[in-house]
Design a protein around this motif. Structure first.
Motif, PDB file in Angstrom:
ATOM      1  N   TYR A  19      34.976 -73.714  -0.565  1.00 26.78           N
ATOM      2  CA  TYR A  19      34.520 -72.388  -0.109  1.00 26.78           C
ATOM      3  C   TYR A  19      35.673 -71.425  -0.261  1.00 26.78           C
ATOM      4  CZ  TYR A  19      33.634 -68.641   3.229  1.00 26.78           C
ATOM      5  OH  TYR A  19      33.503 -67.410   3.826  1.00 26.78           O
ATOM      6  N   LEU A  20      35.401 -70.249  -0.862  1.00 25.71           N
ATOM      7  CA  LEU A  20      36.452 -69.270  -1.102  1.00 25.71           C
ATOM      8  C   LEU A  20      36.080 -67.949  -0.406  1.00 25.71           C
ATOM      9  CD1 LEU A  20      39.109 -68.715  -2.686  1.00 25.71           C
ATOM     10  CD2 LEU A  20      37.655 -67.689  -4.464  1.00 25.71           C
ATOM     11  N   ALA A  21      37.015 -67.438   0.366  1.00 24.76           N
ATOM     12  CA  ALA A  21      36.825 -66.149   1.056  1.00 24.76           C
ATOM     13  C   ALA A  21      37.886 -65.179   0.542  1.00 24.76           C
ATOM     14  CB  ALA A  21      36.916 -66.326   2.549  1.00 24.76           C
ATOM     15  N   PRO A  22      37.595 -64.422  -0.552  1.00 24.48           N
ATOM     16  CA  PRO A  22      38.580 -63.476  -1.085  1.00 24.48           C
ATOM     17  C   PRO A  22      38.558 -62.163  -0.304  1.00 24.48           C
ATOM     18  CG  PRO A  22      36.641 -63.491  -2.469  1.00 24.48           C
ATOM     19  CD  PRO A  22      36.389 -64.506  -1.384  1.00 24.48           C
ATOM     20  N   HIS A  23      39.715 -61.605  -0.144  1.00 30.40           N
ATOM     21  CA  HIS A  23      39.845 -60.283   0.491  1.00 30.40           C
ATOM     22  C   HIS A  23      40.597 -59.387  -0.478  1.00 30.40           C
ATOM     23  CE1 HIS A  23      38.436 -61.616   4.451  1.00 30.40           C
ATOM     24  NE2 HIS A  23      39.095 -62.740   4.216  1.00 30.40           N
ATOM     25  N   GLY A  24      39.859 -58.388  -1.026  1.00 32.53           N
ATOM     26  CA  GLY A  24      40.460 -57.458  -1.975  1.00 32.53           C
ATOM     27  C   GLY A  24      39.479 -56.354  -2.335  1.00 32.53           C
ATOM     28  N   THR A  25      40.015 -55.177  -2.631  1.00 30.58           N
ATOM     29  CA  THR A  25      39.210 -54.000  -2.991  1.00 30.58           C
ATOM     30  C   THR A  25      39.658 -53.494  -4.348  1.00 30.58           C
ATOM     31  OG1 THR A  25      38.939 -53.388  -0.677  1.00 30.58           O
ATOM     32  CG2 THR A  25      38.540 -51.682  -2.326  1.00 30.58           C
ATOM     33  N   VAL A  26      38.681 -53.209  -5.192  1.00 31.92           N
ATOM     34  CA  VAL A  26      38.953 -52.684  -6.533  1.00 31.92           C
ATOM     35  C   VAL A  26      38.385 -51.275  -6.618  1.00 31.92           C
ATOM     36  CG1 VAL A  26      38.586 -52.992  -9.007  1.00 31.92           C
ATOM     37  CG2 VAL A  26      38.838 -54.994  -7.498  1.00 31.92           C
ATOM     38  N   GLN A  27      39.206 -50.338  -7.082  1.00 30.67           N
ATOM     39  CA  GLN A  27      38.777 -48.949  -7.301  1.00 30.67           C
ATOM     40  C   GLN A  27      38.070 -48.898  -8.663  1.00 30.67           C
ATOM     41  OE1 GLN A  27      39.055 -46.584  -4.930  1.00 30.67           O
ATOM     42  NE2 GLN A  27      40.147 -48.094  -3.620  1.00 30.67           N
ATOM     43  N   VAL A  28      36.744 -48.834  -8.610  1.00 32.09           N
ATOM     44  CA  VAL A  28      35.925 -48.955  -9.810  1.00 32.09           C
ATOM     45  C   VAL A  28      35.387 -47.581 -10.217  1.00 32.09           C
ATOM     46  CG1 VAL A  28      33.918 -50.065 -10.825  1.00 32.09           C
ATOM     47  CG2 VAL A  28      35.283 -51.278  -9.088  1.00 32.09           C
ATOM     48  N   GLU A  29      35.599 -47.238 -11.483  1.00 31.00           N
ATOM     49  CA  GLU A  29      35.045 -45.993 -12.024  1.00 31.00           C
ATOM     50  C   GLU A  29      33.582 -46.215 -12.405  1.00 31.00           C
ATOM     51  OE1 GLU A  29      35.723 -42.894 -15.766  1.00 31.00           O
ATOM     52  OE2 GLU A  29      37.251 -44.422 -15.300  1.00 31.00           O
ATOM     53  N   GLN A  30      32.710 -45.308 -11.861  1.00 28.59           N
ATOM     54  CA  GLN A  30      31.295 -45.457 -12.076  1.00 28.59           C
ATOM     55  C   GLN A  30      30.916 -44.827 -13.419  1.00 28.59           C
ATOM     56  OE1 GLN A  30      29.457 -47.268  -9.846  1.00 28.59           O
ATOM     57  NE2 GLN A  30      31.523 -47.585  -8.919  1.00 28.59           N
ATOM     58  N   PRO A  31      29.979 -45.470 -14.151  1.00 33.22           N
ATOM     59  CA  PRO A  31      29.680 -44.971 -15.505  1.00 33.22           C
ATOM     60  C   PRO A  31      28.921 -43.644 -15.511  1.00 33.22           C
ATOM     61  CG  PRO A  31      28.229 -46.765 -14.907  1.00 33.22           C
ATOM     62  CD  PRO A  31      29.250 -46.680 -13.818  1.00 33.22           C
ATOM     63  N   PRO A  41      35.520 -47.510  -4.093  1.00 34.85           N
ATOM     64  CA  PRO A  41      36.062 -48.827  -3.725  1.00 34.85           C
ATOM     65  C   PRO A  41      34.930 -49.867  -3.624  1.00 34.85           C
ATOM     66  CG  PRO A  41      35.938 -47.437  -1.797  1.00 34.85           C
ATOM     67  CD  PRO A  41      35.523 -46.567  -2.951  1.00 34.85           C
ATOM     68  N   VAL A  42      35.183 -51.039  -4.235  1.00 34.73           N
ATOM     69  CA  VAL A  42      34.227 -52.153  -4.181  1.00 34.73           C
ATOM     70  C   VAL A  42      34.971 -53.392  -3.670  1.00 34.73           C
ATOM     71  CG1 VAL A  42      32.582 -53.547  -5.466  1.00 34.73           C
ATOM     72  CG2 VAL A  42      32.944 -51.146  -6.094  1.00 34.73           C
ATOM     73  N   ASP A  43      34.412 -54.048  -2.669  1.00 36.33           N
ATOM     74  CA  ASP A  43      35.047 -55.239  -2.058  1.00 36.33           C
ATOM     75  C   ASP A  43      34.480 -56.533  -2.681  1.00 36.33           C
ATOM     76  OD1 ASP A  43      36.504 -53.648  -0.357  1.00 36.33           O
ATOM     77  OD2 ASP A  43      34.933 -53.672   1.191  1.00 36.33           O
ATOM     78  N   TYR A  44      35.375 -57.558  -2.713  1.00 41.42           N
ATOM     79  CA  TYR A  44      34.923 -58.889  -3.127  1.00 41.42           C
ATOM     80  C   TYR A  44      34.181 -59.546  -1.970  1.00 41.42           C
ATOM     81  CZ  TYR A  44      37.471 -59.005  -7.534  1.00 41.42           C
ATOM     82  OH  TYR A  44      37.891 -58.751  -8.819  1.00 41.42           O
ATOM     83  N   LYS A  45      33.205 -60.342  -2.339  1.00 44.90           N
ATOM     84  CA  LYS A  45      32.414 -61.078  -1.360  1.00 44.90           C
ATOM     85  C   LYS A  45      32.821 -62.552  -1.363  1.00 44.90           C
ATOM     86  CE  LYS A  45      29.792 -57.558  -0.335  1.00 44.90           C
ATOM     87  NZ  LYS A  45      30.524 -56.500  -1.065  1.00 44.90           N
TER      88      LYS A  45
END
Length: 502
Positions: free
Chosen positions: A51-63, A70-74
């Motif tokens: 089981y993996l619980a990642p914690h991180g946010t990526v600043q994603v440019e919307q098309p 900001p989009v968080d990992y689940k």
């Protein structure tokens, strides 16, 4: 190029690990446990659920709007992990690991989280009979996707964590259950300055469980053994004894050193020879040692015993020939000595009476000066070690012959007075006397007859050469030998035949 593992594959790996774990628990555990060193395997192969619980946010440019959001990992609920660890010794090894975690939120079309890590590093463990705790530190790379349609991109990955294995007795102690493995993972990915781009710095917690298969064993090198023996094990003083040592489990790359001690043993070879000439009778022990290094198990001792026997005394037999002698005679003495160890022998003799001369295996006994009776001759043999033996033989000395005193008995008497004219004539009475004497001599062959004559003072010798009065010789025949009666008196004088000497 994209690298993806479908959810079905991940589920299959996790299910297989769970089934093996469940099967292991379902079996009855044997009463006997493997020894503590049985868990010190050379290889540990691990496969299980993760089981993996990642914690991180990526600043994603919307098309569409070109906005940066900001989009968080689940969390990824279903994942699989496989690792292989090779141990250099009981505690330290090297590990390679692969972890696969895909699609954290299966219900969202916008979430495409994906993490595949390939890393390697060091692992440390402490094996016991029941459990084996461990810790590891790994470095490698991670193939990271998402969190919002970002393409799979490689980036660095660091892993630090640990866990605990439960050692089962199943399959000869080869199967263990990884109760848990808890890791911290740091992963980084740069998706680039574009739509669905951005940078990801991920701090993840990972929990895993599964089964471990032990392959091989780490055992210390077998200790050196050393055995020695004596040949022969029993000797007489002066006979050599050889002690031979046999070492086993030696390292052919090392030089073994041998040493000996005790009872005059010395040397640095695999054998030693003991000189026993100066050893007293008894049991002796020789110790040996072989060494190929200072570490435990690189040396061994041995011991061998031998016995020095006491020399057995010689034996002797003794005889005399003849065994009966007369006073002053001699007898030949013969002695036969035997040494069980063929030692040189010397002989000596003595006697209770008389004398013995001789120093070899034969001697002469002289009865000169010895009283009559039995004299005992003693024969003694002595070897060069001072051991002696004796034997005796009797010699009888006869007493000299002494004739018994004669017995005298009176027989009869003859008189010459009856016939004055013919005094030398034997009448019937004289004849009967003489016949009786003859019969007595015949029955006693060792008897002797003695004639005793008597005369009176009136008797005179007849004139010389007188024909009528000449001496008369009277001869009486005897049947047992000859009895001669010599009459040298005048015929008219009576000669009494009154004594018989026998």
């Amino acid at each position: 190029m994209k690298f993806r593992v479908t959810k079905s594959v991940v589920l299959a790996v996790a299910a297989a690990a769970s089934l093996v774990s469940a099967g292991a628990y379902a079996q009855d555990k044997p009463a006997a446990k493997p020894p503590a060193d049985a868990s010190a395997s050379r290889w540990d192969i691990f496969a299980g659920y993760s089981y993996l619980a990642p914690h991180g946010t990526v600043q994603v440019e919307q098309p569409s709007t070109l906005q940066i959001l900001p989009v968080d990992y689940k969390s990824v609920n279903v994942g699989g992990i496989v690792s292989a660890a090779y141990f250099f010794n009981k505690y330290v090894g090297a590990q390679a690991e692969v972890g696969i975690h895909e699609y954290g939120d299966s219900g969202s079309t916008s979430n495409n989280d994906g993490f595949t890590t390939i890393s390697g590093g060091m692992i440390f463990r402490y094996p016991t009979a029941d459990i084996t705790p461990f810790a590891h530190a790994l470095v490698g790379g991670a193939l990271i996707g998402g969190p919002e349609h970002e393409p799979n991109t490689w980036g660095p990955a660091l892993t630090v964590g640990g866990g605990m294995d439960y050692n089962t007795p199943l399959f000869g102690g080869k199967l263990a259950i990884r109760l848990f493995q808890a890791d911290y993972e740091y992963m980084h990915a740069d998706f680039g300055p574009k739509v669905y781009g951005g940078r990801a710095n991920i701090n993840a917690a990972r929990l895993s469980a599964g089964v471990v298969w032990h392959i091989g064993q780490i055992a210390p090198p077998p200790p050196v053994t050393f055995a020695c023996s004596a040949s022969p094990i029993s000797v007489f003083a002066g006979e050599p004894v050889t002690i031979t040592g046999t070492a086993d489990m030696l390292n052919p790359k090392k030089t073994a050193v041998y040493s000996w001690s005790g009872s005059g043993a010395s040397g640095s070879a695999t054998t030693t020879t003991i000189a026993t000439a100066s050893l007293a009778p008894g049991t002796y022990t020789v110790k040996g040692n072989v060494t190929e290094g200072p570490k435990a198990g690189q040396s061994a001792d041995c011991s061998a015993t031998f016995t020095v026997k006491d020399f057995e005394p010689p034996t002797i037999s003794c005889s005399a020939n003849p065994t009966t002698i007369k006073p002053g005679d001699t007898s030949a003495i013969t002695a036969t000595g035997l040494s069980p160890q063929n030692r040189p022998l010397t002989y000596s003799y003595s006697a209770s009476a008389g004398s013995v001369s001789g120093t070899g295996a034969s001697a002469t006994f002289s009865s000169a000066g010895a009283p009559t009776g039995t004299a005992t001759v003693t024969c003694t043999v002595t070897d060069d070690k001072g051991k002696t033996a004796t034997a005796t033989t009797p010699v009888t000395i006869e007493a000299p012959y002494v004739a018994p005193p004669p017995t005298i008995s009176s027989l009869c008497s003859i008189t010459f007075e009856k016939d004055k004219k013919r005094p030398g004539r034997v009448d019937n009475e004289a004849k009967a006397c003489l016949d009786g004497i003859a019969l007595t001599l015949k029955s006693k062959s060792d008897a002797t007859a003695a004639v005793v004559g008597s005369s009176t003072a009136e008797e005179k010798m007849p004139p010389k050469h007188h024909k009528k009065n000449r001496m008369k010789d009277l001869l009486f025949p005897a049947h047992a030998g000859e009895v001669q009666l010599w009459h040298r008196c005048r015929p008219r004088f009576p000669i009494p035949f009154d004594r018989f000497v026998g």
